[in-house]
Design a protein around this motif. Structure first.
Motif, PDB file in Angstrom:
ATOM      1  N   THR A 111       0.801  -1.220   0.000  1.00  0.00           N
ATOM      2  CA  THR A 111       0.000   0.000   0.000  1.00  0.00           C
ATOM      3  C   THR A 111       0.833   1.269   0.000  1.00  0.00           C
ATOM      4  O   THR A 111       0.279   2.360  -0.121  1.00  0.00           O
ATOM      5  N   TYR A 112       2.145   1.162   0.128  1.00  0.00           N
ATOM      6  CA  TYR A 112       2.977   2.366   0.190  1.00  0.00           C
ATOM      7  C   TYR A 112       2.939   3.088  -1.154  1.00  0.00           C
ATOM      8  O   TYR A 112       3.129   2.474  -2.206  1.00  0.00           O
ATOM      9  N   ASP A 135      14.877   8.389  -1.080  1.00  0.00           N
ATOM     10  CA  ASP A 135      15.196   8.590   0.336  1.00  0.00           C
ATOM     11  C   ASP A 135      15.709   7.318   0.994  1.00  0.00           C
ATOM     12  O   ASP A 135      16.584   7.371   1.857  1.00  0.00           O
ATOM     13  N   TYR A 136      15.138   6.186   0.591  1.00  0.00           N
ATOM     14  CA  TYR A 136      15.511   4.909   1.198  1.00  0.00           C
ATOM     15  C   TYR A 136      15.719   3.850   0.122  1.00  0.00           C
ATOM     16  O   TYR A 136      15.034   3.848  -0.908  1.00  0.00           O
ATOM     17  N   LEU A 137      16.640   2.937   0.393  1.00  0.00           N
ATOM     18  CA  LEU A 137      16.820   1.740  -0.414  1.00  0.00           C
ATOM     19  C   LEU A 137      16.334   0.552   0.408  1.00  0.00           C
ATOM     20  O   LEU A 137      16.638   0.452   1.608  1.00  0.00           O
ATOM     21  N   LEU A 138      15.592  -0.344  -0.221  1.00  0.00           N
ATOM     22  CA  LEU A 138      15.111  -1.555   0.442  1.00  0.00           C
ATOM     23  C   LEU A 138      15.707  -2.753  -0.281  1.00  0.00           C
ATOM     24  O   LEU A 138      15.333  -3.064  -1.409  1.00  0.00           O
ATOM     25  N   LEU A 139      16.671  -3.417   0.350  1.00  0.00           N
ATOM     26  CA  LEU A 139      17.343  -4.572  -0.236  1.00  0.00           C
ATOM     27  C   LEU A 139      16.577  -5.830   0.144  1.00  0.00           C
ATOM     28  O   LEU A 139      16.275  -6.051   1.326  1.00  0.00           O
ATOM     29  N   VAL A 146       6.320  -1.727   3.843  1.00  0.00           N
ATOM     30  CA  VAL A 146       7.195  -0.563   3.692  1.00  0.00           C
ATOM     31  C   VAL A 146       6.771   0.566   4.622  1.00  0.00           C
ATOM     32  O   VAL A 146       7.617   1.267   5.192  1.00  0.00           O
ATOM     33  N   GLU A 147       5.457   0.773   4.790  1.00  0.00           N
ATOM     34  CA  GLU A 147       5.007   1.815   5.728  1.00  0.00           C
ATOM     35  C   GLU A 147       5.640   1.640   7.098  1.00  0.00           C
ATOM     36  O   GLU A 147       6.100   2.600   7.718  1.00  0.00           O
ATOM     37  N   GLU A 148       5.644   0.396   7.569  1.00  0.00           N
ATOM     38  CA  GLU A 148       6.151   0.140   8.916  1.00  0.00           C
ATOM     39  C   GLU A 148       7.658   0.348   8.996  1.00  0.00           C
ATOM     40  O   GLU A 148       8.169   0.873   9.992  1.00  0.00           O
ATOM     41  N   LEU A 149       8.391  -0.066   7.972  1.00  0.00           N
ATOM     42  CA  LEU A 149       9.839   0.144   7.977  1.00  0.00           C
ATOM     43  C   LEU A 149      10.176   1.630   7.946  1.00  0.00           C
ATOM     44  O   LEU A 149      11.033   2.112   8.703  1.00  0.00           O
TER      45      LEU A 149
END
Length: 412
Positions: free
Chosen positions: A134-135, A190-194, A206-209
């Protein structure tokens, strides 16, 4: 009933919403959802605006709401009924709102990097799960690390909105992931998600992270609660520990039934590279994954470099991921144990003091001795010998400094 202040997101904008229950008229609404109680309890608590964590989501909103829209828009869809998810009850109520844009506020952008080598089917499954999140500001990037199973073409056909990087020759996990890291940094996110490719996530992952990372600028990376894909009540990782033993890292809670014993956000020694959210500015400071660590401890090394710059590693328990453990890299075999041993020796050379060296050598000696006889009866003693050879290689290998962002193409 008193009005309830919530925050809703649309695109990259943040809107402050004054919400109240809708009457009989069909008006614009937001959906409030919360987890952790039964549907009836959650509904009562959300309705009474008690201390329950809720999130706002726009229903039926146009792409660019006006700065102030008293009463909302006509003919917006009604909220969906209460339903039950894998992690507690979700309840949704239809509300009428007045929207006002919050000046200067925006949703942080995220680039999610999924690395894949010859894992077409599980990669398609992972991307489907990620596309259901949902992000509102997350770009999915698939890194095809030299696959020969048609992964690139299959992703293009099934997920046309996913950005793809094709690496012609597989030179290892670090080389492939660094290609994605460089692209994401160039994008200015802003962020990288590996991410591994053998995963499934909850829609609010992703919202929670991001919410956890946003609580403190000293948080350099954030990891989720990771459960076994086939046993969704059993933990695989709730953050990790660094031990300076034969196995240099260990996942907190591994194998335990999830009874809420790790249901608190907190600092941890390291975050597993299976799923790691990292600030772009941190990556720009510390550089890329180090190709010195070919198949193991690349994530732990990254975390140690973050901490050396004053950043913290963090665990966000509300972000939930399911991991098909060992589906990608296999079990205790020579091709893997060699690199485990090599990386462990390199890690202790880079970060170990006298006490850490003593611990490593003691546990390594005992571990190899016991493992040899355990694997001998299975005819797999070659995997133990390979680990010993890897340790020797790691003790002899040159120790080059980690590559910076601008050095990526040369170092990889």
């Amino acid at each position: 009933m008193e009005r309830q202040p919530v925050v809703v997101r649309n695109g990259n904008a943040v809107w402050s919403a004054e919400a109240r229950p809708c009457g009989s008229g069909r008006r614009f609404g937001v959906a409030l959802s919360g987890r952790g109680h039964s549907a009836s309890q959650q509904g009562e608590r959300a309705g009474e605006n008690e201390a329950v964590r809720v999130t706002g989501r726009i229903l039926g909103a146009p792409a660019s709401p006006p700065a102030a829209a008293a009463g909302g828009w006509e003919n917006a869809p009604a909220g969906r009924p209460a339903s039950t998810s894998a992690h507690g009850a979700d309840v949704t109520r239809r509300l009428c709102v007045t929207l006002t844009r919050v000046p200067g506020e925006r949703v942080p952008t995220v680039a999610a990097l999924v690395l894949n080598y010859n894992g077409r089917d599980i990669t398609l499954q992972a991307l489907a799960s990620l596309e259901a999140m949902t992000y509102p500001a997350c770009e999915l990037i698939h890194i095809d690390n030299g696959s020969g199973d048609g992964s690139f073409e299959a992703v293009a056909a099934a997920h046309p909105n996913v950005t793809q990087i094709r690496v012609e020759e597989n030179q290892g996990v670090v080389h492939g992931m660094n290609k994605g890291i460089e692209l994401a940094v160039d994008r200015g996110v802003d962020y990288l998600l590996l991410l591994n490719n053998d995963i499934e996530v909850e829609p609010d992952f992703v919202e929670e992270l991001v919410a956890a990372a946003a609580t403190d600028p000293s948080i350099g990376c954030v990891g989720p609660k990771i459960l076994y894909h086939g046993e969704r009540d059993r933990l695989w990782s709730a953050g990790g520990r660094i031990r300076f033993r034969e196995s240099m890292t260990r996942e907190r809670g591994e194998g335990q039934v999830d009874r809420g014993q790790y249901d608190r956000d907190e600092e941890v020694p390291y975050v597993n590279g299976c799923a790691m959210l990292v600030r772009r500015q941190v990556v720009e400071e510390i550089g890329l994954w180090d190709p010195l660590f070919h198949l193991a401890l690349d994530d732990a090394d990254w975390c140690m470099r973050m901490k050396a710059r004053g950043y913290r590693c963090y665990y966000a328990h509300r972000a939930v991921l399911y991991h098909m453990v060992a589906r990608t890299v296999g079990g205790y075999r020579a091709s893997r144990t060699f690199f485990n041993g090599r990386s462990a020796a390199l890690f202790v050379r880079r970060y170990g003091g006298p006490a850490q060296w003593c611990s490593f050598l003691l546990f390594l000696s005992a571990g190899l001795f016991l493992a040899f006889f355990r694997e001998l009866v299975r005819g797999n003693q070659g995997a133990v010998i390979a680990k010993f050879r890897g340790v020797i290689e790691g003790l002899r290998a040159p120790m080059e400094p980690p590559p910076g962002i601008d050095e990526g193409a040369r170092a990889c």
